[in-house]
Every structure is written in C-alpha cells, then in structure tokens.
Design a protein around this motif. Structure first.
Motif, PDB file in Angstrom:
ATOM      1  N   GLY A 146       0.836  -1.193   0.000  1.00 42.90           N
ATOM      2  CA  GLY A 146       0.000   0.000   0.000  1.00 42.90           C
ATOM      3  C   GLY A 146       0.874   1.246   0.000  1.00 42.90           C
ATOM      4  O   GLY A 146       2.107   1.164   0.134  1.00 42.90           O
ATOM      5  N   PRO A 147       0.252   2.423  -0.117  1.00 40.58           N
ATOM      6  CA  PRO A 147       1.007   3.671  -0.253  1.00 40.58           C
ATOM      7  C   PRO A 147       1.470   4.248   1.081  1.00 40.58           C
ATOM      8  O   PRO A 147       0.960   5.256   1.559  1.00 40.58           O
ATOM      9  CB  PRO A 147      -0.007   4.595  -0.940  1.00 40.58           C
ATOM     10  CG  PRO A 147      -1.329   4.124  -0.426  1.00 40.58           C
ATOM     11  CD  PRO A 147      -1.203   2.633  -0.295  1.00 40.58           C
ATOM     12  N   SER A 190       7.371   4.611  -3.416  1.00 41.87           N
ATOM     13  CA  SER A 190       7.401   6.048  -3.152  1.00 41.87           C
ATOM     14  C   SER A 190       7.782   6.802  -4.423  1.00 41.87           C
ATOM     15  O   SER A 190       8.616   6.351  -5.206  1.00 41.87           O
ATOM     16  CB  SER A 190       8.409   6.366  -2.047  1.00 41.87           C
ATOM     17  OG  SER A 190       8.609   7.756  -1.923  1.00 41.87           O
ATOM     18  N   SER A 191       7.167   7.969  -4.608  1.00 43.98           N
ATOM     19  CA  SER A 191       7.472   8.789  -5.784  1.00 43.98           C
ATOM     20  C   SER A 191       8.673   9.702  -5.560  1.00 43.98           C
ATOM     21  O   SER A 191       9.001  10.496  -6.435  1.00 43.98           O
ATOM     22  CB  SER A 191       6.263   9.660  -6.149  1.00 43.98           C
ATOM     23  OG  SER A 191       6.093  10.681  -5.170  1.00 43.98           O
ATOM     24  N   ARG A 206      -0.301  -5.960  -8.039  1.00 47.07           N
ATOM     25  CA  ARG A 206      -0.091  -4.525  -7.920  1.00 47.07           C
ATOM     26  C   ARG A 206       0.752  -4.247  -6.670  1.00 47.07           C
ATOM     27  O   ARG A 206       0.507  -4.828  -5.608  1.00 47.07           O
ATOM     28  CB  ARG A 206      -1.429  -3.759  -7.800  1.00 47.07           C
ATOM     29  CG  ARG A 206      -2.316  -3.875  -9.035  1.00 47.07           C
ATOM     30  CD  ARG A 206      -1.743  -3.076 -10.207  1.00 47.07           C
ATOM     31  NE  ARG A 206      -2.657  -2.987 -11.332  1.00 47.07           N
ATOM     32  CZ  ARG A 206      -2.653  -3.791 -12.367  1.00 47.07           C
ATOM     33  NH1 ARG A 206      -1.769  -4.801 -12.416  1.00 47.07           N
ATOM     34  NH2 ARG A 206      -3.502  -3.634 -13.359  1.00 47.07           N
ATOM     35  N   TYR A 264       2.511  -0.213   5.417  1.00 48.84           N
ATOM     36  CA  TYR A 264       2.179  -1.433   4.676  1.00 48.84           C
ATOM     37  C   TYR A 264       3.415  -2.330   4.567  1.00 48.84           C
ATOM     38  O   TYR A 264       4.548  -1.847   4.536  1.00 48.84           O
ATOM     39  CB  TYR A 264       1.673  -1.083   3.284  1.00 48.84           C
ATOM     40  CG  TYR A 264       0.350  -0.347   3.275  1.00 48.84           C
ATOM     41  CD1 TYR A 264      -0.850  -1.039   3.179  1.00 48.84           C
ATOM     42  CD2 TYR A 264       0.310   1.038   3.365  1.00 48.84           C
ATOM     43  CE1 TYR A 264      -2.067  -0.357   3.161  1.00 48.84           C
ATOM     44  CE2 TYR A 264      -0.909   1.726   3.355  1.00 48.84           C
ATOM     45  CZ  TYR A 264      -2.081   1.027   3.255  1.00 48.84           C
ATOM     46  OH  TYR A 264      -3.285   1.699   3.247  1.00 48.84           O
ATOM     47  N   GLN A 275      -2.099   6.018  -8.701  1.00 50.13           N
ATOM     48  CA  GLN A 275      -1.418   6.894  -7.762  1.00 50.13           C
ATOM     49  C   GLN A 275      -2.308   7.154  -6.564  1.00 50.13           C
ATOM     50  O   GLN A 275      -3.538   7.007  -6.630  1.00 50.13           O
ATOM     51  CB  GLN A 275      -1.051   8.225  -8.421  1.00 50.13           C
ATOM     52  CG  GLN A 275      -2.249   9.033  -8.896  1.00 50.13           C
ATOM     53  CD  GLN A 275      -1.861  10.396  -9.405  1.00 50.13           C
ATOM     54  OE1 GLN A 275      -1.178  11.143  -8.724  1.00 50.13           O
ATOM     55  NE2 GLN A 275      -2.289  10.723 -10.646  1.00 50.13           N
ATOM     56  N   TRP A 332       2.533   8.367  -3.797  1.00 50.03           N
ATOM     57  CA  TRP A 332       3.052   7.017  -4.076  1.00 50.03           C
ATOM     58  C   TRP A 332       2.474   6.560  -5.412  1.00 50.03           C
ATOM     59  O   TRP A 332       1.327   6.877  -5.764  1.00 50.03           O
ATOM     60  CB  TRP A 332       2.649   6.040  -2.968  1.00 50.03           C
ATOM     61  CG  TRP A 332       3.413   6.251  -1.685  1.00 50.03           C
ATOM     62  CD1 TRP A 332       3.389   7.349  -0.889  1.00 50.03           C
ATOM     63  CD2 TRP A 332       4.329   5.331  -1.086  1.00 50.03           C
ATOM     64  NE1 TRP A 332       4.232   7.186   0.183  1.00 50.03           N
ATOM     65  CE2 TRP A 332       4.817   5.951   0.092  1.00 50.03           C
ATOM     66  CE3 TRP A 332       4.778   4.053  -1.412  1.00 50.03           C
ATOM     67  CZ2 TRP A 332       5.733   5.330   0.925  1.00 50.03           C
ATOM     68  CZ3 TRP A 332       5.695   3.420  -0.567  1.00 50.03           C
ATOM     69  CH2 TRP A 332       6.165   4.060   0.587  1.00 50.03           C
ATOM     70  N   TRP A 333       3.283   5.790  -6.156  1.00 51.24           N
ATOM     71  CA  TRP A 333       2.849   5.219  -7.425  1.00 51.24           C
ATOM     72  C   TRP A 333       2.416   3.766  -7.215  1.00 51.24           C
ATOM     73  O   TRP A 333       3.091   3.001  -6.516  1.00 51.24           O
ATOM     74  CB  TRP A 333       3.977   5.243  -8.449  1.00 51.24           C
ATOM     75  CG  TRP A 333       4.491   6.593  -8.834  1.00 51.24           C
ATOM     76  CD1 TRP A 333       5.775   7.037  -8.738  1.00 51.24           C
ATOM     77  CD2 TRP A 333       3.746   7.680  -9.414  1.00 51.24           C
ATOM     78  NE1 TRP A 333       5.889   8.319  -9.205  1.00 51.24           N
ATOM     79  CE2 TRP A 333       4.654   8.746  -9.632  1.00 51.24           C
ATOM     80  CE3 TRP A 333       2.410   7.854  -9.766  1.00 51.24           C
ATOM     81  CZ2 TRP A 333       4.260   9.960 -10.179  1.00 51.24           C
ATOM     82  CZ3 TRP A 333       2.023   9.066 -10.312  1.00 51.24           C
ATOM     83  CH2 TRP A 333       2.936  10.103 -10.519  1.00 51.24           C
ATOM     84  N   GLN A 334       1.323   3.394  -7.864  1.00 53.24           N
ATOM     85  CA  GLN A 334       0.938   1.985  -7.938  1.00 53.24           C
ATOM     86  C   GLN A 334       1.518   1.413  -9.230  1.00 53.24           C
ATOM     87  O   GLN A 334       1.358   2.003 -10.302  1.00 53.24           O
ATOM     88  CB  GLN A 334      -0.576   1.833  -7.925  1.00 53.24           C
ATOM     89  CG  GLN A 334      -1.033   0.369  -7.841  1.00 53.24           C
ATOM     90  CD  GLN A 334      -2.538   0.235  -7.943  1.00 53.24           C
ATOM     91  OE1 GLN A 334      -3.150   0.793  -8.851  1.00 53.24           O
ATOM     92  NE2 GLN A 334      -3.147  -0.487  -7.014  1.00 53.24           N
ATOM     93  N   TRP A 393       3.236  -0.912  -4.572  1.00 52.96           N
ATOM     94  CA  TRP A 393       3.324   0.540  -4.385  1.00 52.96           C
ATOM     95  C   TRP A 393       4.765   0.938  -4.092  1.00 52.96           C
ATOM     96  O   TRP A 393       5.465   0.253  -3.333  1.00 52.96           O
ATOM     97  CB  TRP A 393       2.428   0.985  -3.227  1.00 52.96           C
ATOM     98  CG  TRP A 393       0.963   0.821  -3.487  1.00 52.96           C
ATOM     99  CD1 TRP A 393       0.229  -0.313  -3.328  1.00 52.96           C
ATOM    100  CD2 TRP A 393       0.062   1.828  -3.961  1.00 52.96           C
ATOM    101  NE1 TRP A 393      -1.079  -0.081  -3.667  1.00 52.96           N
ATOM    102  CE2 TRP A 393      -1.219   1.225  -4.056  1.00 52.96           C
ATOM    103  CE3 TRP A 393       0.199   3.172  -4.306  1.00 52.96           C
ATOM    104  CZ2 TRP A 393      -2.329   1.922  -4.480  1.00 52.96           C
ATOM    105  CZ3 TRP A 393      -0.914   3.883  -4.727  1.00 52.96           C
ATOM    106  CH2 TRP A 393      -2.166   3.258  -4.812  1.00 52.96           C
ATOM    107  N   VAL A 422      -7.073   2.837  -2.190  1.00 54.83           N
ATOM    108  CA  VAL A 422      -6.030   2.551  -1.203  1.00 54.83           C
ATOM    109  C   VAL A 422      -6.464   1.363  -0.362  1.00 54.83           C
ATOM    110  O   VAL A 422      -7.531   1.391   0.270  1.00 54.83           O
ATOM    111  CB  VAL A 422      -5.782   3.775  -0.302  1.00 54.83           C
ATOM    112  CG1 VAL A 422      -4.784   3.432   0.788  1.00 54.83           C
ATOM    113  CG2 VAL A 422      -5.288   4.951  -1.133  1.00 54.83           C
TER     114      VAL A 422
END
Length: 336
Positions: free
Chosen positions: A13-14, A59-60, A55, A18, A35, A43-45, A57, A78
């Motif tokens: 998760g973002p 960090s951007s 899927r 998580y 996102q 955060w990017w998915q 996640w 989310v």
C-alpha cells in the motif's frame, strides 16, 4: 517509473505502514497504473507480479527514480493495512477474573518557554540514520543526533529557527528538514531510512497510558514561520536563493545548467538583489558565478538537490568572493 536508487522497497500500500512485498533494483522500468497521496506524500501503484492483484506501491520521491508520462494516471483505491483475521473457536468456560485497573495516563509537555525535540529512527530493518542540526541557539555550530534503529533521542531546544539534515548510509540518503522551534511545543522528527521517508510533526502535548497504545493530541504542524533569510521551497521542488551582496553597486551573473535548465540559463544579479530559482529534485546542476568587478571573479559548483531543500548562494563582486550554503552545512566560499 525508472529506478535510479540501488534498491527500492515495493509495498502492499502507499506508505511505510504497509508490508514489503518485494524489492526492485536500479535500472528497472516499472509500469505505473495508479497513484495515491497519503500522509507520506505521493506514491505510485505499479504492476508487480506476486503482489496482491499483481499490484505494488513505491514512493514517488525523486531520490528513488523518475516518472514519465504520468499526467493521466488515475487515482487508485487505497487498500487497508493487513490485519490478522481471528480463528473461530468454541468459547471455553472461563472463571471470571477481576478487570485490571487501567494504566495511569501520562501527559508530556515541553518545558516552560522551551521546545522538546524527539528524534526517531523508524527503520524496520535495523538501518542507522543521523540528524544534523545547525544554527539556532541550542546547537551553535552543529550537533549530530544518532537515534538507534527502532529508538529515539530527546533534547530540549531554545525557541529559534534550526537547519536540519537527515542522512543515512542506505542508498546514500540525505534530505533537508529545516524547522522553527516554537516555545511550548513538542516536535517529533522521524525517518525510515530504507524508504527514504521523513516527517516532522508538532504537538501541544503527548498522551500515553490509559489504554493499549499511546495516543497523541496533535496540532497541525504549520509551515515554518518566515524569519530573515529563511525561504521555504515550493511543494515537490527544491529552491536556490541567489543574491548579490555588493555594497559598491557592482553587478554579477549566475548561470545554472542541468536539471530543468538544460544547457544553461543566465540570471543577472544587480547589487542588493535576490532571485529565487526553482529546481526539479533528484537532478544534477552546475552553477557558475561571475563578475567583472576589481579584475573579475568566476566560481563554479556542481550539486544534486532533493525535494524541499533550500540552497543559498551569494556573490560579493568587489571582494571577488562567492559563497554557497547547503542544508545542514555551514556557508563555504567556493572560489578559494
């Protein structure tokens, strides 16, 4: 998303609350499918086989990689943090026991007229981290704080503006975290080194006891109150504050290249003027300072910036001197 750091955690998760479902390495290219913005930023998915629904996640943060063509990326649902479902069993007959008394509640406040600083290292894989403070009444030329992994360090500060720099050996991580220390407040600064995540929280008081988990009575951490010489970078950017401190009406020029300035852009710095230059984080830049005064001066410096950093640079043409100051570091004359 192209990974530029040596190793990056992929989570379910973002956010760092998580679990880690895998890791990706430098150079890998990951399809972005969603996102989400949590209390730890964007955060990017990504597509990640083996994770729930394939899927994951990441960090951007620009320290970890670069994202392209993300204008149309949808906001993703989310997931809830994983919990353990109880196993149904037949309730046994039990003998009632007295209910234990609730633990006493403890309320922590900052000493009168001062600020309580709590520095935490929230690493989940035993990674070290350091917070370097400079400026401000309580640290003078500088103080290094090394909270142990999973632990914290506390100190009392005199109210003032402080420069702060997080650093960790994991992926050579660094990030500026300057802050104001208001009287009567508790400031909690924490880092997760392996995720490159930092945060600063501010409280009127901290409440513990009286239940299974500590609770806090927070007040929103306001933006740092501007003080002379202090500037806050725009969201998601870094900032170079360039000035000409001539007392004899001499002009200078600054040329910055790299990052979002490509082959270079020139700024004319008239005497006693200042210009704020926004920079994309995670990029390499080169600055060249020049002036023809008193026989001329020319000085250059290369550096990389992180999100939120504010860098100061200034020229004194008649002294043929150029200075730069990076977060958590003293000012340095770069044309010695």
């Amino acid at each position: 998303f192209t990974v530029t750091t040596a190793l990056l955690n992929v989570r379910s998760g973002p956010g760092t609350q998580y679990g880690v479902v895998g890791q990706v390495r430098q150079g890998e290219q990951l399809p972005i499918v969603g996102q989400a913005t949590a209390n730890q930023g964007l955060w990017w998915q990504i597509e990640y086989p083996g994770a729930p629904d394939n899927r994951g996640w990441i960090s951007s943060a620009a320290d970890f990689g670069t994202a392209q063509n993300v204008a149309g990326v949808p906001v993703a649902a989310v997931p809830l943090p994983a919990t353990v479902a109880p196993t149904a069993t037949t309730a046994p007959t039990v003998t009632p026991t007295p209910t234990p008394a609730a633990q006493p509640t403890t309320v922590r406040r900052a000493p009168a007229g001062q600020t309580l600083l709590i520095v935490e290292n929230r690493s989940q894989i035993n990674q070290p981290a350091r917070l370097t403070l400079s400026g401000g009444k309580s640290v003078g030329g500088g103080k290094e704080i090394d909270p142990p992994a999973g632990g914290k360090v506390e100190m009392v500060l005199e109210p003032d503006f402080y420069r702060a720099l997080w650093s960790a050996p994991w992926n050579n991580f660094t990030r500026g975290a300057d802050f104001d220390a208001p009287p009567g407040k508790i400031i909690v600064m924490w880092v997760v080194p392996e995720d490159g995540v930092t945060n600063t929280e501010m409280f009127d008081e901290l409440v513990t006891g009286g239940g299974p988990a500590p609770t806090a009575a927070p007040t929103p951490a306001p933006p740092a109150t501007p003080v002379p010489g202090q500037v806050i970078a725009p969201p998601g950017m870094a900032l170079l504050v360039a000035s000409n401190k001539s007392k004899e009406n001499e002009f200078g020029t600054l040329t910055i290249a790299g990052g979002n300035y490509g082959g270079g852009k020139e700024f004319i710095l008239d005497a006693n003027t200042e210009v704020q230059i926004e920079m994309l984080p995670g990029k390499d830049y080169r600055t060249v300072w020049t002036s023809p005064a008193r026989g001329g001066v020319s000085a250059g410096r290369e550096f990389t910036v992180s999100t939120g950093e504010v860098i100061f640079g200034w020229i004194v043409p008649e002294d043929r001197a150029v200075f730069m100051q990076f977060p958590g570091q003293p000012e340095t004359q770069i044309n010695n």
